[in-house]
Design an enzyme around this catalytic site. Structure first.
Site, mmCIF file in Angstrom:
data_model
loop_
_atom_site.group_PDB
_atom_site.id
_atom_site.type_symbol
_atom_site.label_atom_id
_atom_site.label_comp_id
_atom_site.label_asym_id
_atom_site.label_seq_id
_atom_site.Cartn_x
_atom_site.Cartn_y
_atom_site.Cartn_z
ATOM 1 N N LYS A 272 0.863 -1.193 0.000
ATOM 2 C CA LYS A 272 0.000 0.000 0.000
ATOM 3 C C LYS A 272 0.891 1.231 0.000
ATOM 4 C CE LYS A 272 -3.061 2.744 3.005
ATOM 5 N NZ LYS A 272 -3.948 2.797 4.185
ATOM 6 N N LYS A 284 -9.961 13.014 8.175
ATOM 7 C CA LYS A 284 -9.443 12.632 9.487
ATOM 8 C C LYS A 284 -9.388 13.854 10.402
ATOM 9 C CE LYS A 284 -6.278 8.915 8.032
ATOM 10 N NZ LYS A 284 -6.875 7.828 8.837
ATOM 11 N N ARG A 358 -7.477 -0.318 1.029
ATOM 12 C CA ARG A 358 -8.021 -1.564 0.464
ATOM 13 C C ARG A 358 -8.460 -1.375 -0.986
ATOM 14 N NH1 ARG A 358 -12.239 -1.947 5.290
ATOM 15 N NH2 ARG A 358 -10.453 -0.951 6.289
HETATM 16 N N1 BES Z 1 -4.083 4.726 6.924
HETATM 17 C C1 BES Z 1 -5.205 4.459 7.727
HETATM 18 C C2 BES Z 1 -4.917 3.468 8.835
HETATM 19 C C3 BES Z 1 -4.007 3.920 9.938
HETATM 20 C C4 BES Z 1 -4.510 4.605 11.011
HETATM 21 C C5 BES Z 1 -2.682 3.605 9.912
HETATM 22 C C6 BES Z 1 -3.678 4.979 12.043
HETATM 23 C C7 BES Z 1 -1.847 3.961 10.939
HETATM 24 C C8 BES Z 1 -2.350 4.668 12.020
HETATM 25 C C9 BES Z 1 -6.338 3.866 6.898
HETATM 26 O O1 BES Z 1 -6.405 4.300 5.582
HETATM 27 C C10 BES Z 1 -7.622 4.225 7.561
HETATM 28 O O2 BES Z 1 -7.866 5.387 7.734
HETATM 29 N N2 BES Z 1 -8.397 3.233 7.944
HETATM 30 C C11 BES Z 1 -9.636 3.454 8.610
HETATM 31 C C12 BES Z 1 -10.613 2.420 8.127
HETATM 32 C C13 BES Z 1 -12.048 2.657 8.549
HETATM 33 C C14 BES Z 1 -12.576 3.938 7.960
HETATM 34 C C15 BES Z 1 -12.885 1.481 8.130
HETATM 35 C C16 BES Z 1 -9.417 3.304 10.116
HETATM 36 O O3 BES Z 1 -8.586 2.494 10.527
HETATM 37 O O4 BES Z 1 -10.043 4.043 10.871
HETATM 38 ZN ZN ZN Z 2 -7.461 6.122 5.370
HETATM 39 ZN ZN ZN Z 3 -4.570 4.885 4.745
#
Ligand code: BES
Ligand code: ZN
Ligand code: ZN
Length: 508
Positions: A272, A284, A358
């Site tokens: 990724k 975010k 994903r």
């Molecule tokens: N890149 C983030 C995941 C992440 C969060 C990595 C904190 C490292 C530290 C990913 O793209 C993401 O935001 N995932 C979401 C998924 C959710 C919306 C289903 C998450 O983990 O909140």
């Molecule tokens: Zn994300």
């Molecule tokens: Zn991400």
């Protein structure tokens, strides 16, 4: 940092190191190297240890002994190594890393490290010495090229270390392969630490091409126009809100003789590479958002792995793919509610634009299966915050559809200290990412429950029946604000040494 190996210390005083280091086991038992050093210093180590009871030789303890003028060295550093029978490649690397930190703190420039001379079922004494050297190397990494004035002594004066003891030529040979792992790890750390205004999809692709092609890795860049033709539609959707277009990079490494390589199916590694993840329209919170520059650490690990494989000329056929995009909110950005048809043919309902990794990965996973029919696939991704909640920063989450691959991965994790914990792949999670309007949806249905498992299940929807595959969620291990024994703060390069070890132990 220069690491070398020698049977005995330099005989000429002018070239002699300023500092000596050696290992002590618990209950202040001197290692073979510490015995030799004690002799060289006229019994100064034993004399010192008798005067105190704080330093016992427990793991991680260290003590500095200043030697009188005219002695063999200016000072000696002793490091605790606890139980000699428990030495392993991972604990030796941790010891090497701690040694680097302690030596930097006492202002050592040039050090002679007297090998412990201890071995266990897992490592020989020479191999342990090589791993101590690797630990020093890994901890010596620095990312300071944006500082106009390099920090006073750069945090450390330590320039070179010589590991001293018998078996030095074997240790040197083992170290050479570990050094290839460290260089690949440094490359991955560099990519991950770069700021997102400098490192974006196109600059990532150009940089890895420039570094890896001279080493014999074939590097192919698929730009956004070509991606459209090939059907990287969910990946393109993630990147469409950014002024910096997405792209894909493909690596091919073939270390097999031409005669035998034609029929061999490659190993595939998928990363990724979200060069910055704002969350997109599902934006975010602003606190800590800067850390999302590391959201391409999976892709960085794949690039680092190919550097390592090429540097040590691994006898293996491997292909790598990095899906690169920047996830931004914009008038052109994709939205929650959008339905996009992925390359696999499955339609995806977008419910949260922050679950973008994903979407990038499924197109790369489909492409790699179609074009290369790989023997196995391992993807690395900073996919979910949920895996940080579950495992913290100690273990990466491993989802594996094959028990043999899991046991190999688990073993490589233990040996390199890049540890994995297996999490479930299950039909119930696959069900939770089915959509009522499209084939699948990019978030789970039951609120945030099992976020890492539904993330893995989403990816599994595009994995061919019977294909051996593992998804490693490295969100908690790809960077560390406090660093670790073998890594300074920020990017760790997690995955490079793990997968290199997997390849070396089981696929060469
Ligand atoms: N890149 C983030 C995941 C992440 C969060 C990595 C904190 C490292 C530290 C990913 O793209 C993401 O935001 N995932 C979401 C998924 C959710 C919306 C289903 C998450 O983990 O909140
Ligand atoms: Zn994300
Ligand atoms: Zn991400």
């Amino acid at each position: 940092m220069k690491i070398s190996f020698a049977r005995s210390p330099s005989a000429t005083k002018s070239t002699r190191a300023d500092t000596a280091a050696a290992f002590v086991f618990r209950k202040t038992k001197l290692s073979a190297g510490a015995e030799a050093l004690d002799k060289l210093c006229g019994g100064a180590l034993r004399d010192y240890l008798k005067t105190q009871d704080k330093f016992t030789g427990a793991a991680g303890q260290s003590v500095k002994i200043t030697l009188p003028k005219g002695a063999a060295y200016k000072r000696v550093l002793l490091l605790g190594l606890d139980d000699p029978a428990k030495i392993s490649s991972a604990t030796a690397e941790v010891a090497g890393g701690r040694l680097h930190a302690s030596l930097s703190a006492i202002d050592a420039h040039k050090v002679d490290i007297f090998m412990a001379g201890t071995e266990s079922d897992e490592v020989t004494a020479t191999s342990a010495a090589a791993h101590i050297g690797a630990g020093l190397m890994l901890r010596s990494y620095r990312f300071d090229h944006y500082k106009s004035k390099k920090p006073e002594n750069g945090g450390s004066h330590l320039k070179s270390a010589t590991l001293i003891g018998p078996g030095e030529s074997t240790a040197r040979r083992i170290f050479a392969t570990l050094d290839a792992g460290a260089r690949g790890t440094f490359f991955a750390r560099d990519l991950s630490n770069e700021p997102p205004n400098v490192l974006y999809p196109d600059s990532f692709a150009k940089r890895v091409k420039k570094e890896l092609e001279p080493l014999g890795v074939k590097v192919r860049i698929i730009d956004d126009k070509k991606m459209k033709e090939l059907g990287f539609r969910t990946h393109l959707a993630v990147g469409q809100g950014s002024a910096r277009p997405p792209c894909v990079v493909i690596f091919e490494w073939n270390g097999l003789p031409a005669t035998s390589s034609k029929k061999v199916k490659p190993l595939a590694f998928v990363g990724k590479g979200v060069t910055f993840d704002t969350g997109g329209i599902s934006i975010k919170p602003s606190g800590g958002m800067d850390e999302m520059k590391h959201d391409m650490s999976g892709a960085a690990a794949v690039a680092g792995l190919f550097m390592t494989l090429a540097r040590r000329k691994a006898k293996v056929k491997a292909v790598g793919i990095c899906g690169l995009a920047e996830n931004m909110p914009d008038g052109k950005a994709y939205r929650p509610g959008d339905i996009i048809k992925s390359m696999s043919g499955k339609t995806v309902e977008i419910l949260n634009t922050d679950a973008e990794g994903r979407l990038v990965l499924i197109d790369s996973l489909t492409y790699i299966q179609r074009i290369y029919d790989p023997r196995l696939i391992i993807d690395l991704a900073t996919l979910t915050g949920a895996v940080v909640v579950a495992l913290g920063h100690e273990f990466a989450g491993a989802f594996v559809n094959d028990d043999k691959l899991w046991s190999q991965l688990n073993d490589a994790g233990t040996k390199t200290g890049e540890r994995l914990w297996r999490l479930p792949l299950d039909a119930t999670y696959r069900k939770q990412v089915e959509s009522h309007v499209a084939d699948i949806r990019n978030t789970g249905t039951i609120d945030r429950a099992g976020g890492s498992c539904t993330g893995a299940a989403f990816l599994q929807h595009v994995i061919d029946e019977g294909r051996i595959w593992s998804h490693l969620d490295i969100a908690g291990t790809a960077w560390l604000k406090g660093g670790s024994a073998v890594s300074p703060r920020d990017a760790t390069g997690f995955g490079v040494r793990l997968l290199d070890r997997l390849v070396a132990d089981h696929y060469e």
